[in-house]
Structure formats: C-alpha cells, structure tokens
Scaffold this motif. Structure first.
Motif, short mmCIF file in Angstrom:
data_model
loop_
_atom_site.label_atom_id
_atom_site.label_comp_id
_atom_site.label_asym_id
_atom_site.label_seq_id
_atom_site.Cartn_x
_atom_site.Cartn_y
_atom_site.Cartn_z
N ARG B 108 -4.13 -2.33 -6.19
CA ARG B 108 -4.83 -2.87 -5.03
C ARG B 108 -4.62 -1.97 -3.81
O ARG B 108 -5.57 -1.65 -3.09
CB ARG B 108 -4.31 -4.28 -4.75
N ARG B 109 -3.38 -1.52 -3.62
CA ARG B 109 -3.11 -0.70 -2.44
C ARG B 109 -3.76 0.67 -2.55
O ARG B 109 -4.23 1.22 -1.55
CB ARG B 109 -1.60 -0.55 -2.26
N ASP B 112 -7.34 0.04 -1.64
CA ASP B 112 -7.48 -0.14 -0.19
C ASP B 112 -7.38 1.20 0.53
O ASP B 112 -8.16 1.48 1.45
CB ASP B 112 -6.37 -1.07 0.32
N ASN B 116 -10.43 2.49 2.84
CA ASN B 116 -10.24 2.61 4.29
C ASN B 116 -9.28 3.76 4.58
O ASN B 116 -8.10 3.53 4.83
CB ASN B 116 -9.63 1.32 4.86
#
Lengths: 228, 117
Positions: B108-109, B112, B116
């Motif tokens: 997930r990180r 992300d 972004n």
C-alpha cells in the motif's frame, strides 16, 4: 483471504502426500564404484572433495560466482544506510584473555581444514567459514576497527578477485586437449598431501573467497546494525 | 531412512507455506531457511546406507554413504547463506524507506508513494 489460505494449504498438503507416496529410493548404492574411480581418476581420498573439485567443478565455479554477486550486492546496497560506528570491545578482562588466546587457534584450524580438504574431512567452504568466524570472534575482544585493519592493509578484497581469476584460469587450462582435466594428468599418490590434481590450488582459492566474503558480509551487517 | 525423508518433506512444506502466507518479510526469510533445511535433510537421507562409513576412502572398507548428495549440500548451504544475506539487505532497505516489514502495508505504501510523488 483466510479461506483461500486454508484451501491452498490443503491442496499443497495433498500434492505433497501424493509425491511422498510416489517417491521410491533404490536400495542399492554406487559408492564403492565411486571409490574405485576416484582413486583411479582423481587421487584424493575424500570423495566429496573429488566430486566438487573435479567431476562437478563447473557447479562449484557458478556457486562461487553466485556468492561473489551476493557479496557485491550486499556491499553496494548497505552503503545507503548510515553507519552505526565501531563495535566496541567487551570490558571484561576474562573475555579478552579467553578470546585473544583462542581466536588464533580457530583461524589456524580453519587454514588446516582448508589445506587438507582432499585427504581429510573438511574442505574450502568449511575452512573459509571457520577462519571468518575466528576473525569475527577476535573483533569482540579488540574492537572492530583494529580487526578491520589487516583487511585493508593486506588488500584482501583484491586477493578475493584474484582467487576468482585463479579458479577461472584453472578451468580454462583444463578444458584443452591434454590439459588439467585429461586422464593422463598428474594425480599423485592417494593419501599424500600433494595429490588430487589441483585440489590444493582450488581449495586455497575457494577458501580465500569464502573467508573474505563471509567475513565482509558479517562485518558489514555489524557496522550498519542500528540504522533500521 | 524413510522417517528422515518424511520429516524433510514436512519441513519443506512448512517452510513453503510460511514463505507464502506469513506477512512479515523477516518471517518469510526464516521460513525459506526452514525449507532449505528440509531439502538438506532429504539429500542426506537419500545418500544414507545402513552400516556405511563416511565417504573418505580407507583400507578394508567397502561400504560408504553416497558422496554425491553431500557434495550438493555444500552448494545448498553456500547459496542459502548468499541469498539470505542479500535478501536481508533488501528488507533493511525497504524497512528503512517505508518503516514497515509487513508485506500488505508495504504494497500500500509503495503504491501511495508512486501515485503521490
């Protein structure tokens, strides 16, 4: 997700069970034939050493190459982390005396194991690992900076590359007609120290490789220990 | 001999299941080590001969254990050490950058960070 995991485990266990039921290992063993052909063709009395330094030398070469690339990868990527500084020696006098007395013995034992790999139990990999652990042991007593000094002074990293070059050139010299791999080449008297074709040369070069590599990996991990 | 082979298969199975199902990357590496040990046990058990001596040639000795699996085990140990150290460095790199060793959170990180920047 849990259900998927348990179904996958069950299917895996089923496949494993079928595999075990199908596995049949023949009761006979060809090691007495190995013993005769090793005495005739290789000359070293340690059959395992004869296999990995003569019959399956390419296997050992690529194993050493994998080990080399792992060392390169570790030393390249670990340079991204901040250093945690020196591993300080223990304060205890008793530890100091015990380690300083026994670490040279461990290193000597490693060298002995490495040199007599073809006539006794042992060999390049175990000898190199014993030597590396002896140096690491020593760094507990005198601190990592002092134990690191000979590493730079004796240019051990360059020596490691030369060892790889030596193994590669041994193989290049061997594949020619009437080269080192030919049946007519010198094999020595089985059981004597000078025997077993190039066993001593190969044991020493692979041993240097494993010694420097194993020590470098463990030392790099200890130097960058607090950065995570 | 048979029981050793079965235990080896079992260890290998436990190791593979752990490698696939555990979330923690360090636990995944430990499971890989367990399956490595299983493979080594199978190799040693295959080469075993009841009453056979160690594969060093001596006089008046006819039966030896099979030396070939033992030569392969050396490869297995060295490659295991090399892969373990290299993958530990990658785990250090990931945990240093994303501050977790959990593979789901890590995915997930990473996503992300990619979306972004």
């Amino acid at each position: 997700m849990k259900r998927f995991a348990s179904i996958a485990t069950l299917i895996g266990a089923g496949i494993l069970f079928i595999f075990i039921l199908m596995t049949r290992i023949p009761p006979m063993n060809s090691s007495s034939i190995y013993a005769k052909s090793v005495l005739r063709e290789d000359g070293s009395i340690n059959m395992v050493s004869a296999i990995y330094l003569d019959y399956r030398l390419y296997d050992s070469l690529f194993e050493v190459l994998v080990f080399t690339s792992a060392i390169l990868g570790v030393s390249y990527y670990i340079a991204h982390f901040p250093e945690a500084g020196e591993v300080f020696p223990s304060n205890s006098k008793l530890t100091f005396i015990a380690i300083v007395a026994s670490a040279p013995m461990v290193v000597c034992w490693g060298i002995y194991t490495l040199l007599t790999g073809h006539i006794s139990p042992g060999g390049a990999f175990s000898g190199g690992a014993i030597g590396a652990s002896g140096i690491l042991f020593l760094s507990l007593a005198i601190g990592s900076r002092k134990a690191e000094m000979p590493f730079h002074k004796m240019r051990l990293e360059a020596l490691e590359k030369y060892a790889l070059l030596l193994i590669a050139s041994y193989i290049v010299l061997g594949i020619f007609d009437k080269g080192l791999f030919s049946p007519l080449f010198w094999i020595g008297i089985p059981g004597a120290f000078l025997s077993g074709r190039g066993a001593i040369v190969l044991n020493v070069s692979i041993g240097i490789k494993v010694f420097v590599g194993g020590w470098a990996i463990l030392y790099l991990f200890s130097r960058h220990r607090e950065s995570v | 001999m048979d029981i050793a082979i079965y235990i080896g298969f079992l260890l290998e199975f436990v190791g593979i299941i752990g490698t696939v199902l555990r979330k923690n990357l360090v636990m995944k590496l430990l499971s890989l080590g367990i399956s490595d040990i299983g493979v080594i046990l199978i190799f040693i058990a295959i080469g075993y001969l009841p009453g056979g001596g160690s594969p060093i040639i001596r006089e008046n000795m006819e039966r030896y254990v099979d030396p070939l699996p033992q030569a392969l085990v050396i490869t297995s140990i060295v490659i295991g050490f090399a892969t373990l150290s290299l993958s530990l460095v990658f785990v250090m790199y990931l945990s240093n950058r994303f501050h977790t060793v959990d593979s789901t959170k890590l995915e997930r990180r990473v996503r992300d960070a990619r979306d972004n920047p």
